[in-house]
Design an enzyme around this catalytic site. Structure first.
Site, PDB file in Angstrom:
ATOM      1  N   TYR A   1      23.790 -16.593  16.174  1.00 40.45           N
ATOM      2  CA  TYR A   1      22.479 -17.240  16.310  1.00 40.45           C
ATOM      3  C   TYR A   1      21.696 -16.527  17.399  1.00 40.45           C
ATOM      4  O   TYR A   1      22.181 -16.371  18.523  1.00 40.45           O
ATOM      5  CB  TYR A   1      22.654 -18.717  16.668  1.00 40.45           C
ATOM      6  CG  TYR A   1      21.353 -19.455  16.877  1.00 40.45           C
ATOM      7  CD1 TYR A   1      20.529 -19.763  15.800  1.00 40.45           C
ATOM      8  CD2 TYR A   1      20.957 -19.853  18.148  1.00 40.45           C
ATOM      9  CE1 TYR A   1      19.332 -20.452  15.987  1.00 40.45           C
ATOM     10  CE2 TYR A   1      19.767 -20.541  18.349  1.00 40.45           C
ATOM     11  CZ  TYR A   1      18.961 -20.842  17.266  1.00 40.45           C
ATOM     12  OH  TYR A   1      17.780 -21.508  17.455  1.00 40.45           O
TER      13      TYR A   1
ATOM     14  N   ASP B   1      23.217  -9.581  22.372  1.00 37.98           N
ATOM     15  CA  ASP B   1      22.639 -10.876  22.689  1.00 37.98           C
ATOM     16  C   ASP B   1      23.609 -11.589  23.631  1.00 37.98           C
ATOM     17  O   ASP B   1      24.576 -12.215  23.193  1.00 37.98           O
ATOM     18  CB  ASP B   1      22.425 -11.686  21.404  1.00 37.98           C
ATOM     19  CG  ASP B   1      21.898 -13.092  21.678  1.00 37.98           C
ATOM     20  OD1 ASP B   1      21.788 -13.473  22.865  1.00 37.98           O
ATOM     21  OD2 ASP B   1      21.603 -13.810  20.708  1.00 37.98           O
TER      22      ASP B   1
ATOM     23  N   LYS C   1      19.745 -18.676  29.627  1.00 44.67           N
ATOM     24  CA  LYS C   1      20.620 -19.724  30.130  1.00 44.67           C
ATOM     25  C   LYS C   1      20.918 -19.583  31.620  1.00 44.67           C
ATOM     26  O   LYS C   1      20.166 -20.069  32.453  1.00 44.67           O
ATOM     27  CB  LYS C   1      21.891 -19.801  29.284  1.00 44.67           C
ATOM     28  CG  LYS C   1      21.621 -20.178  27.832  1.00 44.67           C
ATOM     29  CD  LYS C   1      22.886 -20.372  27.044  1.00 44.67           C
ATOM     30  CE  LYS C   1      22.619 -20.665  25.573  1.00 44.67           C
ATOM     31  NZ  LYS C   1      22.002 -21.969  25.318  1.00 44.67           N
TER      32      LYS C   1
END
Length: 441
Positions: free
Chosen positions: A157, A252, A280
């Site tokens: 994702y 990623d 994050k």
């Protein structure tokens, strides 16, 4: 911690009337009552629990129940919730203003810290979300190579940008839209999907589309189909294939960056991508993300180059302060070793509890990430992840929640451990998880 948790793991929280009322109210104004799909408990059933506050290792709901937290705001809370050092930095930044829309030294300070941990990366651009970071890195890769196609992996994702929401994991598959309606079909055809941990599939795809693939985009450790580690040699093969085919390799590390090690998973595997996406942890709990790479690539981005990307709140001074304070804590000696020990202890206990109660469970950890799957063998790719017993995970989730342990409400999500998970908190959580396994029957 709620006394019902501390006084015995078999004592359960029967009802949460305030959360139930809050969910009914939220559904009258918010889409599905939430602002991100996985929060709706669609994968596990029941009503979502509304949070009142978070502190250290604990989440407290609006009914007053406290839980040991293994969600950590989906990864950012690596130093624990409301860490005093981070709060002090945020308060100092807030006193100077919430947003400038202009350059500030906090941006440069955080940039220097991050680039110092990423060999081969000379420049960085801050954005506000992981979706923006991945979307921007893909645009940059297309511009740099003059090619249109992108390779991604089923179950990885990379946010909800159109080109990335093709066979995505996590909330996308949970809600039945691995390829979302509303995506332009021509754009979707520019995204090629390969099997995670299958380098030969990537090799065949690159050969079939020789000279047309701009980038291979990969989660070096998959965290959106549970925790799936890269197979031996997989990432090395991707690096070699990309170099041979003139294709950029994009890691990623929105989830793994500064979560599994200082500098992310690339510091563990020793493989240098051409571009890295971060998020994050680098925002310390506030909206911040980034993409970074070597100078000749990043200097294609405006205002130096022609690749346009902008954001009103990019480099927000409060988020930059929170991120820098968080990374300063992460740099302390022994930080990641302690984090890894806590994760490994939880994994060890889960294995013992599952074996004792007769449940087939696969579990592993990398740094501050844990994966737990109800399956006969460790998942290696998206097909394996989908074949896990997600109904049983849903029952386990509620058994743990009722015993004071806050888990991700989906079997497709990784768990997150923080520096606040000390020996006492780990012991309490493991006792509750043991009871949760027993409750499965």
């Amino acid at each position: 911690m709620n006394s019902r948790v501390l006084n015995g793991a078999n004592e359960v929280i029967a009802r949460r009337p305030a959360s139930e009322a809050a969910d009914r109210r939220a559904n009258r104004s918010l889409v599905g009552g939430v602002n991100s799909p996985v929060r709706a408990f669609g994968a596990v059933g029941g009503r979502p629990v509304a949070v009142a506050r978070a502190d250290g290792v604990s989440i407290t709901d609006i009914d007053g129940n406290r839980y040991i937290d293994f969600v950590g705001s989906w990864g950012p809370a690596i130093v624990g919730h409301a860490n005093p050092r981070v709060l002090e930095a945020v308060h100092d930044a807030v006193d100077r203003g919430l947003s400038f829309g202009a350059p500030c030294e906090a941006e440069t300070e955080l940039a220097e810290t991050i680039l110092g941990a990423l060999p081969g990366h000379d420049r960085i651009r801050f954005v506000s979300s992981g979706t923006e970071a991945c979307m921007s890195a893909v645009r940059l890769a297309r511009a740099a190579t003059g090619r249109d196609l992108i390779v991604k992996f089923a179950g990885n994702y990379h946010g909800h940008a159109d080109a990335m929401l093709v066979e995505a994991g996590s909330g996308a598959i949970t809600h039945g839209v691995p390829t979302s309606p509303g995506i332009n079909k021509e754009l979707a055809r520019s995204t090629l999907t390969c099997r995670y941990n299958d380098a030969e599939d990537v090799s065949e795809t690159l050969r079939a589309h020789e000279g047309r693939v701009a980038a291979v985009l990969v989660e070096p450790v998959a965290g959106n189909m549970g925790l799936v580690a890269p197979a031996d040699g997989f990432l090395e093969a991707l690096r070699d294939l990309c170099s041979r085919h003139g294709t950029l390799l994009i890691f990623d590390e929105v989830m793994t960056g500064f979560r599994v090690a200082w500098g992310g998973y690339q510091a563990i595997c020793g493989i240098q991508p051409d571009l890295t996406c971060l998020g994050k942890v680098i925002g310390g709990g506030l909206p911040a993300a980034a993409y970074a790479g070597r100078r000749e690539l990043m200097d294609l981005v405006a205002p130096v180059g022609p690749v346009y990307q902008a954001g009103t709140l990019s480099g927000n001074p409060v988020a930059m302060a929170a991120g820098r304070a968080t990374l300063e804590i992460c740099q302390q000696p022994g930080f990641y070793e302690s984090l890894s020990r806590a994760s490994a202890e939880i994994v060890r206990h889960i294995r013992e509890s599952a074996a004792r109660t007769g449940h087939a469970v696969q579990t592993d950890s990398i740094g501050g990430m844990i994966g737990v799957s109800f399956a006969q063998r460790p998942p290696r790719n998206f097909e394996d992840a989908k074949a896990c017993d997600h109904d049983k995970f849903g029952r386990f989730f509620h058994a743990a929640l009722d015993r004071g342990v806050w888990l991700p409400p989906s079997g497709y999500e990784a768990w997150f451990v923080s520096a606040a998970h000390g020996p006492e908190e780990v012991s309490q959580a493991c006792s509750a998880l043991d009871a949760a396994f027993g409750a499965l029957g």
